[in-house]
Design an enzyme around this catalytic site. Sequence first.
Site, PDB file in Angstrom:
ATOM      1  N   GLY A   1      -2.191  -6.419  -0.028  1.00  0.00           N
ATOM      2  CA  GLY A   1      -2.488  -7.811   0.277  1.00  0.00           C
ATOM      3  C   GLY A   1      -2.626  -8.116   1.749  1.00  0.00           C
TER       4      GLY A   1
ATOM      5  N   GLN B   1      -8.023  -0.476   3.469  1.00  0.00           N
ATOM      6  CA  GLN B   1      -8.871  -0.956   4.558  1.00  0.00           C
ATOM      7  C   GLN B   1     -10.269  -1.330   4.083  1.00  0.00           C
ATOM      8  OE1 GLN B   1      -7.878  -1.595   7.591  1.00  0.00           O
ATOM      9  NE2 GLN B   1      -5.836  -0.692   7.430  1.00  0.00           N
TER      10      GLN B   1
ATOM     11  N   CYS C   1       1.615   1.764  11.324  1.00  0.00           N
ATOM     12  CA  CYS C   1       2.734   2.414  10.637  1.00  0.00           C
ATOM     13  C   CYS C   1       3.300   3.573  11.441  1.00  0.00           C
ATOM     14  CB  CYS C   1       2.280   2.907   9.257  1.00  0.00           C
ATOM     15  SG  CYS C   1       1.684   1.576   8.202  1.00  0.00           S
TER      16      CYS C   1
ATOM     17  N   GLY D   1       0.802  -1.224   0.000  1.00  0.00           N
ATOM     18  CA  GLY D   1       0.000   0.000   0.000  1.00  0.00           C
ATOM     19  C   GLY D   1       0.829   1.266   0.000  1.00  0.00           C
ATOM     20  N   THR D   2       1.923   1.265   0.750  1.00  0.00           N
ATOM     21  CA  THR D   2       2.758   2.472   0.825  1.00  0.00           C
ATOM     22  C   THR D   2       3.342   2.824  -0.532  1.00  0.00           C
ATOM     23  OG1 THR D   2       3.303   2.179   3.162  1.00  0.00           O
ATOM     24  CG2 THR D   2       4.846   3.455   1.832  1.00  0.00           C
TER      25      THR D   2
ATOM     26  N   THR E   1      11.984  -7.257 -10.598  1.00  0.00           N
ATOM     27  CA  THR E   1      11.431  -8.585 -10.828  1.00  0.00           C
ATOM     28  C   THR E   1      10.168  -8.792 -10.006  1.00  0.00           C
ATOM     29  OG1 THR E   1      13.640  -9.484 -11.234  1.00  0.00           O
ATOM     30  CG2 THR E   1      11.903 -11.055 -10.692  1.00  0.00           C
TER      31      THR E   1
ATOM     32  N   ASN F   1      -8.150   4.075   8.181  1.00  0.00           N
ATOM     33  CA  ASN F   1      -7.523   2.935   8.828  1.00  0.00           C
ATOM     34  C   ASN F   1      -7.564   2.995  10.343  1.00  0.00           C
ATOM     35  OD1 ASN F   1      -5.646   5.160   8.141  1.00  0.00           O
ATOM     36  ND2 ASN F   1      -4.175   3.983   9.342  1.00  0.00           N
TER      37      ASN F   1
END
Length: 432
Positions: A242, A221, A366, A86-87, A279, A179
Site C-alpha cells: 500500500g 514498485q 530498507c 511487501g516484506t 486480526t 526499486n
Amino acid sequence: MTPTPSSSPFGRGRANPVIYLDHAATTPLDARVLKAMQPYFSDAYGNPSSFHTLGMRAKEAVTESRIRIAKLLNAHEDEILFTSGGTESDNMAVLGVPRYFAEKLRTQNSEPGTSGLPHVITSAIEHHAVLEPLIWLQRRKEIELTVVDVDRYGVVDSKVVAAAIKPTTVLISVMMANNEIGTIEPIADIGRALLKYRTLRQAQGMEKGTALPYFHTDACQATGFLEIDVEKLHVDLLTLNGSKIYGPKGVGALYVRRGVKFQALMIGGGQEKNLRSGTENVPAIVGLAKALELAQADRERESARLTELRDRLVKGLLAIPKTILNGHPTERLPNSANVSFIDIEGEAAVLYLDAEGVMASTGSACASASLDPSHVILATGLSYEAAHGSIRFTLGHSTTKKEVDYVLKIMPGIVERLRMMSPVNLDMKYFS
C-alpha cells in the site's frame, strides 16, 4: 515549490514545503484514500471475526476490498491474502513455498544429479525481503539456491532463468520492476518460458499433481505504472504494498493462484484461509483497495506525465561531467532516475540535497542503515567506488517541472563541492 533560504552551513536549509523525490521509499497518503478509511477507525471498528453487527460490517469491508483488488488483478476473490506489507508478502512466498515442499522432496526418491533439497531461482537485484530470507534458508541447508545475474542495465534474461530450472525447482522469484534503478523485468517472458517447461514435463509424464515451479513476482514498485494482470504475466504469486501507491503504510497483499501450496508464517487465529493469522487491519485494507483502484485508473496518464519529467531530469543530470545513468535507458519505471556521480559519496550528496529542501536517497530505504554500496548497482557491473556515488530520484504525483529544474540548478554545485573534498578520482574510460 522551492524551499526558502536559511542559515544552513550547506547553503539553503530545509524548509516547508519540500521537494519530495523519494516516492520509491514511500508515498504520501492520498486524501481520497484517507476518506475511504476513516469510518473504519472509530465507527465500524468491529473485529471481522466477530458475529455481531459491528463485526459483520467490518467483515463486509474486508470482503469488498478483496473483491475489488482481485478484479484489478484479473484474479479470483479467494486468491487475495492480506498482509502487513511487501516484506511479509515476499517472505510468505519465498519462505513458505520451499518449506512446504521440503518434506515431500525428503521422503521421495530424488532424481539423479539433484541435492534432494527444494531448489529456488531468483535474481541478483531482488529486494532484501526476497534475497535475505532465501540466503538464510540456503545457509541453513534448507534449499538449493540459484541467483541469476543481470546485464549492465539490470535486466534478467528469461532464457537464463529457464535454463536454470531443475527437477527439484519449486519457486522462481523475479521482481516486476526494480526499486532502486527502475528497470522493468520481462516477467511475462519468464512466465511463458515456465509454461513451456511445465507442458513438456507433463507430456513426458514427469509432472504429477501440482505444476512446479511456481512463479512469484514482487510488483510493489510497478503497481502504479504497469498492468498487473496475473493471467497475462503468467505468475502464481504476486506481492503488493500500500505505501508505494499513495495508500497506508503497514498493509499489503499476496496474490496466490488457486492450487498453489505454501507453509504459513503466521499461525493462530485462522484468518485469511488459515494462511495468515491475525486480526485484519480493516482501515488499511480498505485503503489498499482504494489506492490500488486509483493507481490503476490513472497509471497511463500519470506515466506519460512523469516520463517527460524523468527524461528532463536525467538529461540534465547527465550533463554534469562524470555521471552514469543506472538501469535501462528506456525500459524503466516512468518515475525513476538513478544516477551515479563518480568521485563523490552518495550519502553526503543526499545530506546536501536535504539541506536544500530536496528529499532523495542513495537506494533502497530498507537498507538505508547500511553504508555498503547498493547490491543492485554492483550487480550491473559498476565498481564499488562508483556505486557509492549513486543517488535515486523517484518522482510522484506532486512533482512539477519547476521542482525538476530546481534540482538541476543546485545539483552541479553540490557535486562540484563534494568532488573538491574527495580523495577519489576515477578514470571514466572504465565506465564506457
